[in-house]
Design a protein around this motif. Structure first.
Motif, short mmCIF file in Angstrom:
data_model
loop_
_atom_site.label_atom_id
_atom_site.label_comp_id
_atom_site.label_asym_id
_atom_site.label_seq_id
_atom_site.Cartn_x
_atom_site.Cartn_y
_atom_site.Cartn_z
N ILE A 124 35.40 -26.60 -0.68
CA ILE A 124 36.67 -26.96 -0.42
C ILE A 124 37.00 -28.48 -0.89
CG2 ILE A 124 38.45 -27.45 1.72
CD1 ILE A 124 36.61 -25.18 2.77
N PHE A 125 36.18 -29.25 -0.72
CA PHE A 125 36.47 -30.87 -1.00
C PHE A 125 35.75 -31.45 -2.05
CE2 PHE A 125 36.21 -30.55 3.84
CZ PHE A 125 37.58 -30.67 3.91
N GLN A 126 35.92 -30.53 -3.19
CA GLN A 126 35.20 -31.21 -4.56
C GLN A 126 35.49 -32.40 -5.29
OE1 GLN A 126 36.78 -27.66 -6.84
NE2 GLN A 126 35.67 -26.32 -6.13
N ASP A 127 36.73 -32.75 -5.12
CA ASP A 127 37.30 -34.17 -5.61
C ASP A 127 36.66 -35.27 -4.68
OD1 ASP A 127 38.77 -33.00 -7.54
OD2 ASP A 127 40.58 -32.96 -6.23
N ALA A 128 36.35 -34.95 -3.31
CA ALA A 128 35.76 -35.98 -2.67
C ALA A 128 34.51 -36.10 -2.90
CB ALA A 128 36.25 -35.80 -1.23
N SER A 129 33.73 -34.78 -3.14
CA SER A 129 32.30 -34.79 -3.28
C SER A 129 31.97 -35.37 -4.56
CB SER A 129 32.00 -33.26 -3.09
OG SER A 129 31.86 -32.72 -2.19
N ALA A 130 32.94 -35.29 -5.68
CA ALA A 130 32.53 -35.97 -6.72
C ALA A 130 32.81 -37.43 -6.72
CB ALA A 130 33.57 -35.61 -7.97
#
Length: 164
Positions: free
Chosen positions: A23-29
């Motif tokens: 769900i939070f791909q950008d925040a994980s990156a």
């Protein structure tokens, strides 16, 4: 402690894989360099703290913290190999650490202490128990050909390919 090491820590890691990466791909990156830093420091700090302990239960607990930091490193590397390694390490760590906590519980019920120095002649008194304890300890140590070793190597290979 068996439930904590075997189920609850893995539930949090599964939540990170399932929700954070999906769900939070950008925040994980974005936060992955910070997570790499804290995970690396967590591995080193937990390992050094484990070396200072004399209580068997604390030794297994602090080594579990180091393993969970390695799992976190594998999850946030965002490579397929590392995530497979993290899942493998989660499953195998759940089995080995739970078995070690149960074995230490048996020792505590029999001898009423968990201090290492009081177990100097344990092999003569409990040979089969000692065999199981050494087997699970070596598996927790990630001896080659154990599932912990496979998981840790997959995590490190995936992190290496991610960062090159």
């Amino acid at each position: 402690s068996v439930l904590l090491a075997g189920i609850l820590l893995k539930l949090g890691s599964f939540g990170l894989i399932r929700y954070n990466l999906c769900i939070f791909q950008d925040a994980s990156a974005f936060f992955s360099p910070a997570v790499f830093t804290f995970s690396s420091l967590g591995i080193i700090y937990a390992s050094l703290t484990t070396l200072q302990q004399v209580d068997l239960k604390k030794i297994i607990a602090y080594s579990s913290v180091g393993h969970m930091s390695l799992i976190l490193l594998g999850i946030f590397s965002n490579s397929f190999i590392s995530i497979v390694g993290a899942i493998t390490l989660m499953l195998s760590h759940g089995i080995t650490s739970s078995a070690l906590f149960m074995l230490i519980g048996v020792l505590y019920e029999r001898h009423n202490t968990r201090i290492i120095k009081y177990y100097s002649g344990l092999v003569q008194v409990m040979p089969l128990f000692s065999t199981f304890f050494v087997t699970f300890s070596l598996a927790n140590l990630a001896l080659p050909s154990t599932s912990n070793f496979i998981g840790e190597v997959l995590i490190l290979v995936g992190c290496f390919f991610t960062n090159t």
